[in-house]
Design a protein around this motif. Structure first.
Motif, mmCIF file in Angstrom:
data_model
loop_
_atom_site.group_PDB
_atom_site.id
_atom_site.type_symbol
_atom_site.label_atom_id
_atom_site.label_comp_id
_atom_site.label_asym_id
_atom_site.label_seq_id
_atom_site.Cartn_x
_atom_site.Cartn_y
_atom_site.Cartn_z
ATOM 1 N N GLU A 196 -5.757 0.450 5.743
ATOM 2 C CA GLU A 196 -5.666 1.895 5.983
ATOM 3 C C GLU A 196 -4.315 2.313 6.541
ATOM 4 O O GLU A 196 -3.909 3.473 6.402
ATOM 5 C CB GLU A 196 -6.776 2.325 6.954
ATOM 6 N N ASP A 207 0.816 -1.208 0.000
ATOM 7 C CA ASP A 207 0.000 0.000 0.000
ATOM 8 C C ASP A 207 0.853 1.263 0.000
ATOM 9 O O ASP A 207 0.491 2.265 -0.636
ATOM 10 C CB ASP A 207 -0.939 -0.007 1.213
ATOM 11 N N ILE A 208 1.985 1.237 0.702
ATOM 12 C CA ILE A 208 2.892 2.385 0.685
ATOM 13 C C ILE A 208 3.448 2.589 -0.720
ATOM 14 O O ILE A 208 3.524 3.711 -1.230
ATOM 15 C CB ILE A 208 4.038 2.193 1.700
ATOM 16 N N GLU A 260 1.839 6.958 -6.927
ATOM 17 C CA GLU A 260 0.876 8.010 -7.252
ATOM 18 C C GLU A 260 1.487 9.397 -7.049
ATOM 19 O O GLU A 260 1.128 10.357 -7.733
ATOM 20 C CB GLU A 260 -0.369 7.868 -6.377
ATOM 21 N N CYS A 261 2.425 9.493 -6.104
ATOM 22 C CA CYS A 261 3.078 10.767 -5.798
ATOM 23 C C CYS A 261 4.375 10.955 -6.583
ATOM 24 O O CYS A 261 5.158 11.862 -6.287
ATOM 25 C CB CYS A 261 3.362 10.872 -4.298
ATOM 26 N N ALA A 290 1.986 6.661 4.474
ATOM 27 C CA ALA A 290 2.523 7.263 3.249
ATOM 28 C C ALA A 290 1.994 8.682 3.066
ATOM 29 O O ALA A 290 2.741 9.586 2.659
ATOM 30 C CB ALA A 290 2.166 6.398 2.044
ATOM 31 N N ARG A 291 0.722 8.879 3.373
ATOM 32 C CA ARG A 291 0.154 10.236 3.247
ATOM 33 C C ARG A 291 0.883 11.213 4.170
ATOM 34 O O ARG A 291 1.222 12.338 3.767
ATOM 35 C CB ARG A 291 -1.333 10.223 3.581
ATOM 36 N N ARG A 320 -1.367 3.289 3.836
ATOM 37 C CA ARG A 320 -1.697 4.510 3.094
ATOM 38 C C ARG A 320 -1.680 5.727 4.008
ATOM 39 O O ARG A 320 -1.276 6.816 3.588
ATOM 40 C CB ARG A 320 -3.060 4.368 2.398
ATOM 41 N N LEU A 345 0.880 4.269 -3.099
ATOM 42 C CA LEU A 345 0.710 5.707 -2.914
ATOM 43 C C LEU A 345 1.981 6.459 -3.315
ATOM 44 O O LEU A 345 1.907 7.559 -3.867
ATOM 45 C CB LEU A 345 0.334 6.027 -1.468
#
Length: 340
Positions: free
Chosen positions: A299, A84-85, A91-92, A305-306, A302, A88
Motif C-alpha cells: 500500500e 508499485d510507484i 497508469e497515469c 504515487a497517488r 501506491r 501507478l
C-alpha cells in the motif's frame, strides 16, 4: 538503407536560415518573425525532425516524467515500493526515473540536483537524513510537488507516507519481554535515518515500560546490508553475557543475523529468540519461521504515487500525512526465556 534522423542543421538548410534561428523557432525562445518561424516549422515537419519537441518539453517542464529517490534499491522493501510507484505512474501516463541514494546524503542531494535539471515534474523521496534537508525545502519553496515516503524530514511540510515505526518496534520488544526475556539485543542502522531512530525509540520505550534499563552492550550498529549485519551480530553475541533475544530493524539485517547464528552454531529459538522488522519471502521458508513486524508494503508505494499525481493534477489542499499501522506476525522464532 536506414535513413539517418534529421538534424537541426538539416532543418536550417531546408528553411534557408541559420541554425541559431532554427533553434529559436523550434524551441520557442528569443525573437523569430512569424513567416520565418512558419518556414522552420514546415521544414521540421517535412524532415520528421523530433528534437525540437523534446527540447521544448524539457524547457517547459512538460515531459510526463516523475522522479523517485529511495534509500537502497537492493533492499526488497524499496524494490517493491519502486515497482508499485512505477505501475501507478504508467497508469497515469507518466514515466518514472529512479535513483538510489545508498543512504548517503551527498548522493541524495546530487541525484535530486541532476533530476531537477531535467525539469522533472515531481518527486517521491525517502530522505536519508531527518535534519539535513535544505535541498528538500527548496523544492517546497519552488512549488515542485514532493512526497516523502517511509521517512519524514524536519521543517519539510509536504505530503508523506510512513508507518508506525515506533509502535511496531515497541510491540515486538513487549512480546519478547512477555516471553520472559530481559537481555534483548537490538541490531540497527544509522540513527540519521528516521526509521532507525523511531524503531530505537520503540525498543527503549518497551524496555522502560517493563522497568528494564537500556544497556548499550545490547545494541549493535550496522549498515543495512546482509554482510555488515553478519559481522555486527557476531560481535554482539560474542560477549561473555550475550542477549537472549534479538530485534532487528529491517529484513536485510534479519537475514544477516540468521547467517551469523548459523555460523556460530546458535539455534533459533532454543538458544536465542529473534524478531525482525519487515516481513520478507524467506521468513516463512526458514525452520523455524521468523516472527516479524509486518508493514503494508503493497500500500505504501501506491499511496505515495497517488498523492503525487493528485498534486500534479492541480489538487491544492493542506499536506496529507498518511501513517499506516504495523502488525506483529507471530511465528516460530521466539521461545520463552529461562535465562532472563
Amino acid at each position: 538503407m536506414v535513413r539517418k534522423p534529421a538534424t537541426l542543421k538539416d532543418v536550417a538548410a531546408l528553411a534557408n536560415v541559420s541554425r541559431a534561428t532554427a533553434a529559436r523557432a523550434l524551441n520557442s525562445y528569443g525573437y523569430v518573425g512569424d513567416e520565418t518561424a512558419q518556414k522552420v516549422q514546415a521544414a521540421a515537419e517535412k524532415l520528421g525532425y523530433r528534437g525540437n519537441r523534446l527540447a521544448q518539453a524539457l524547457r517547459n517542464g512538460q515531459l510526463p516524467i516523475v522522479g523517485c529517490i529511495l534509500g537502497d534499491i537492493q533492499n526488497p522493501f524499496f524494490a517493491r515500493i519502486a515497482h508499485d510507484i512505477e505501475v501507478l505512474a504508467r497508469e497515469c501516463g507518466h514515466n518514472l526515473v529512479i535513483g538510489s541514494s545508498e543512504e548517503e546524503l551527498d548522493q541524495e542531494i546530487s541525484l535530486l540536483s541532476s533530476l531537477r535539471s531535467l525539469s522533472i515534474r515531481g518527486f517521491i523521496v525517502a530522505p536519508t537524513s531527518a535534519t539535513s534537508n535544505a535541498h528538500l525545502q527548496s523544492l517546497i519553496s519552488e512549488n515542485v510537488p514532493l512526497v516523502l515516503i517511509d521517512r519524514v524530514a524536519e521543517n519539510v511540510d509536504c505530503d508523506s507516507v510512513v508507518v508506525d515505526n515506533e509502535g511496531g518496534a515497541r510491540k515486538a520488544v513487549e512480546y519478547l519481554i512477555a516471553m520472559g526475556h530481559r537481555r534483548i539485543g537490538l541490531l540497527q542502522d544509522d540513527t540519521r535515518i528516521f526509521t532507525s531512530r523511531e524503531r530505537m525509540t520503540g525498543y527503549r520505550t518497551a524496555l522502560a515500560g517493563a522497568g528494564i534499563a537500556s544497556d548499550d552492550r545490547m545494541i549493535a550498529v550496522s549498515q543495512s546490508t546482509v554482510e555488515h549485519a553478519v559481522d555486527a551480530t557476531i560481535r554482539l553475541f560474542s560477549q561473555k553475557t550475550p542477549p537472549t533475544a534479538l530485534f532487528t530493524v529491517d529484513s536485510l539485517m534479519t537475514q544477516g543475523a540468521l547467517l551469523a547464528f548459523r555460523s556460530m552454531g546458535i539455534s533459533i529459538p532454543h538458544d536465542v529468540s529473534l524478531i525482525g522488522f519487515d516481513d520478507f519471502n524467506l521468513a516463512t521458508f526458514t525452520d523455524p519461521q521468523i516472527t516479524v513486524v509486518s508493514q503494508p508494503v503493497s500500500e505504501i508505494g501506491r499511496a505515495a504515487a497517488r498523492l503525487l499525481f493528485d498534486r500534479l493534477s492541480g489538487k491544492d489542499h493542506p499536506p496529507e500525512k498518511i501513517r499506516f499501522e504495523t502488525k506483529l506476525i507471530v511465528r516460530g522464532s521466539v521461545s520463552r526465556s529461562v535465562a532472563g
